[in-house]
Design an enzyme around this catalytic site. Structure first.
Site, PDB file in Angstrom:
ATOM      1  N   ASN A   9      34.681   9.489 -45.628  1.00 20.51           N
ATOM      2  CA  ASN A   9      35.285   9.707 -46.940  1.00 20.51           C
ATOM      3  C   ASN A   9      34.256  10.440 -47.794  1.00 20.51           C
ATOM      4  O   ASN A   9      33.296   9.844 -48.265  1.00 20.51           O
ATOM      5  CB  ASN A   9      35.642   8.338 -47.547  1.00 20.51           C
ATOM      6  CG  ASN A   9      36.163   8.458 -48.968  1.00 20.51           C
ATOM      7  OD1 ASN A   9      36.432   9.554 -49.459  1.00 20.51           O
ATOM      8  ND2 ASN A   9      36.294   7.324 -49.635  1.00 20.51           N
ATOM      9  N   LYS A  11      34.577  11.711 -50.678  1.00 20.46           N
ATOM     10  CA  LYS A  11      34.741  11.499 -52.126  1.00 20.46           C
ATOM     11  C   LYS A  11      34.626  12.840 -52.868  1.00 20.46           C
ATOM     12  O   LYS A  11      35.000  13.866 -52.314  1.00 20.46           O
ATOM     13  CB  LYS A  11      33.738  10.454 -52.629  1.00 20.46           C
ATOM     14  CG  LYS A  11      33.763   9.188 -51.754  1.00 20.46           C
ATOM     15  CD  LYS A  11      33.061   8.026 -52.349  1.00 20.46           C
ATOM     16  CE  LYS A  11      33.169   6.835 -51.399  1.00 20.46           C
ATOM     17  NZ  LYS A  11      32.618   5.606 -51.926  1.00 20.46           N
ATOM     18  N   HIS A  95      42.073   3.267 -52.085  1.00 21.40           N
ATOM     19  CA  HIS A  95      40.616   3.105 -52.159  1.00 21.40           C
ATOM     20  C   HIS A  95      40.262   2.384 -53.464  1.00 21.40           C
ATOM     21  O   HIS A  95      40.884   2.616 -54.497  1.00 21.40           O
ATOM     22  CB  HIS A  95      39.928   4.473 -52.094  1.00 21.40           C
ATOM     23  CG  HIS A  95      38.451   4.330 -51.898  1.00 21.40           C
ATOM     24  ND1 HIS A  95      37.598   4.058 -52.943  1.00 21.40           N
ATOM     25  CD2 HIS A  95      37.681   4.366 -50.779  1.00 21.40           C
ATOM     26  CE1 HIS A  95      36.362   3.940 -52.472  1.00 21.40           C
ATOM     27  NE2 HIS A  95      36.391   4.121 -51.168  1.00 21.40           N
ATOM     28  N   GLU A  97      38.036   2.809 -55.558  1.00 23.64           N
ATOM     29  CA  GLU A  97      37.736   3.699 -56.698  1.00 23.64           C
ATOM     30  C   GLU A  97      39.028   4.185 -57.349  1.00 23.64           C
ATOM     31  O   GLU A  97      39.088   4.376 -58.559  1.00 23.64           O
ATOM     32  CB  GLU A  97      36.852   4.868 -56.219  1.00 23.64           C
ATOM     33  CG  GLU A  97      35.429   4.392 -55.951  1.00 23.64           C
ATOM     34  CD  GLU A  97      34.662   5.170 -54.898  1.00 23.64           C
ATOM     35  OE1 GLU A  97      35.052   6.305 -54.564  1.00 23.64           O
ATOM     36  OE2 GLU A  97      33.656   4.628 -54.392  1.00 23.64           O
ATOM     37  N   GLU A 167      37.276  -2.993 -47.240  1.00 29.73           N
ATOM     38  CA  GLU A 167      36.085  -2.500 -47.927  1.00 29.73           C
ATOM     39  C   GLU A 167      35.754  -3.413 -49.107  1.00 29.73           C
ATOM     40  O   GLU A 167      36.332  -3.268 -50.194  1.00 29.73           O
ATOM     41  CB  GLU A 167      36.329  -1.086 -48.470  1.00 29.73           C
ATOM     42  CG  GLU A 167      36.661  -0.064 -47.399  1.00 29.73           C
ATOM     43  CD  GLU A 167      36.316   1.344 -47.861  1.00 29.73           C
ATOM     44  OE1 GLU A 167      35.470   1.977 -47.211  1.00 29.73           O
ATOM     45  OE2 GLU A 167      36.866   1.807 -48.870  1.00 29.73           O
ATOM     46  N   GLY A 173      28.786   1.877 -51.656  1.00 26.15           N
ATOM     47  CA  GLY A 173      27.794   2.702 -52.338  1.00 26.15           C
ATOM     48  C   GLY A 173      26.627   1.917 -52.903  1.00 26.15           C
ATOM     49  O   GLY A 173      25.830   2.439 -53.679  1.00 26.15           O
ATOM     50  N   SER A 213      28.783   0.831 -47.198  1.00 23.11           N
ATOM     51  CA  SER A 213      27.385   1.050 -46.826  1.00 23.11           C
ATOM     52  C   SER A 213      27.121   0.974 -45.320  1.00 23.11           C
ATOM     53  O   SER A 213      26.083   0.464 -44.895  1.00 23.11           O
ATOM     54  CB  SER A 213      26.455   0.093 -47.579  1.00 23.11           C
ATOM     55  OG  SER A 213      26.576   0.292 -48.970  1.00 23.11           O
ATOM     56  N   GLY A 234      31.312   6.340 -46.380  1.00 19.24           N
ATOM     57  CA  GLY A 234      31.158   7.187 -47.559  1.00 19.24           C
ATOM     58  C   GLY A 234      29.886   8.012 -47.456  1.00 19.24           C
ATOM     59  O   GLY A 234      29.831   9.022 -46.754  1.00 19.24           O
TER      60      GLY A 234
HETATM   61  P1  PGA Z   1      29.875   3.952 -48.728  1.00 17.39           P
HETATM   62  O1  PGA Z   1      31.405   4.186 -49.115  1.00 17.39           O
HETATM   63  O2  PGA Z   1      29.767   4.098 -47.244  1.00 17.39           O
HETATM   64  O3  PGA Z   1      29.108   5.037 -49.453  1.00 17.39           O
HETATM   65  O4  PGA Z   1      29.505   2.586 -49.190  1.00 17.39           O
HETATM   66  C1  PGA Z   1      32.448   3.680 -48.338  1.00 17.39           C
HETATM   67  C2  PGA Z   1      33.776   4.010 -48.948  1.00 17.39           C
HETATM   68  O5  PGA Z   1      33.894   4.002 -50.186  1.00 17.39           O
HETATM   69  O6  PGA Z   1      34.760   4.293 -48.229  1.00 17.39           O
END
Ligand code: PGA
Length: 250
Positions: A9, A11, A95, A97, A167, A173, A213, A234
């Site tokens: 992803n 983003k 997601h 976000e 998630e 993140g 992460s 991500g």
């Molecule tokens: P991250 O994001 O690997 O940077 O923690 C994962 C995601 O939001 O799908």
């Protein structure tokens, strides 16, 4: 055997030049030898470029979102048919976000999942709790409710087009990950909820990804768990070497 999937992803990262560089770097990784389904989700403006550059590879293209409407007066939005026309086969829905920053509700996500199915997309449906919910031991209830409201209106046949991405919001993140045991516990629970709502056979078919992460140094341990069928990545998906190492972690 369930499909093992590693999806990146991106983003809101990578302009057109950066996208070209990253897909070129992914192209030489030769994922065709692995059984893992590899998916990348670049921003809307770069989907077509990614599709054209990768069309002779097994890498699939995903959008990071989908609009629930067909077309019309929705300034600033992208229609499902537009996504189809640029080579998209997966869409990410729900997601955290989008839920948190863009206030996408379970009801809206339910409409998006129906629209995505109607247009023949595969769905990566994201669920997961925030830190306070985890601390209050409510994470099982939270994911069950997200599944109930956003996904469980689909028929069994439709659900076969869905991949679930667990998630935990506190791990996205942040550099924090759920332990492999925490991931296994909740993935097994999600599968149990699927079995209760549909059937054990169907629950056993659905891939459940972990996201939050995931890095080359922790992917192997997490992916080794019985009910973890891959990852939604991500930050580490923006580097071709890291992403390829994660794909190779099965
Ligand atoms: P991250 O994001 O690997 O940077 O923690 C994962 C995601 O939001 O799908």
């Amino acid at each position: 055997m369930r499909t093992q999937i590693v999806a990146g992803n991106w983003k809101m990262n990578c302009n057109l030049d950066e996208t070209q560089k990253l897909v070129d770097a992914l192209k030489v990784k030769d994922f065709s030898k692995s059984d893992v389904e590899v998916v990348i989700a670049p921003p809307y403006t770069n989907l077509h470029l990614a599709h054209l550059s990768l069309k002779d590879t097994p890498i699939k293209i995903s959008a990071q979102n989908i609009n629930e409407n067909e077309s019309g007066a929705f300034t600033g939005e992208i229609s499902p048919a537009m996504l189809k026309s640029v080579g998209v086969s997966y869409v990410i829905i729900g997601h955290s976000e989008r839920r948190a920053i863009y206030a996408e509700t379970d009801e809206l996500l339910a409409k998006k999942t129906s629209t995505a199915i109607k247009h023949g997309f595969k769905i990566m449906f994201c669920i997961g709790e925030v830190l306070e919910e985890r601390k209050a031991n409510k994470h099982f209830d939270v994911v069950k409710e997200q599944l109930d409201k956003g996904l469980f209106h689909l028929s069994a046949e439709e659900l076969k087009q869905v991949v679930i991405a667990y998630e935990p919001v506190w791990a996205i993140g942040t550099g924090e990950t759920a332990s492999p045991e925490q991931a296994q516990d909740i993935h097994a629970y999600i599968r149990k909820v699927l079995a209760e709502k549909y059937s054990q056979d169907l629950a056993d078919e659905i891939s459940i990804l972990y996201g939050g992460s995931v890095k080359p140094n922790n992917a192997k341990e997490i992916f080794a768990k019985k009910d973890v069928d891959g990852g939604l990545i991500g930050g580490a998906s923006l580097d071709a070497d890291s992403f390829a190492q994660i794909v190779a972690s099965f």
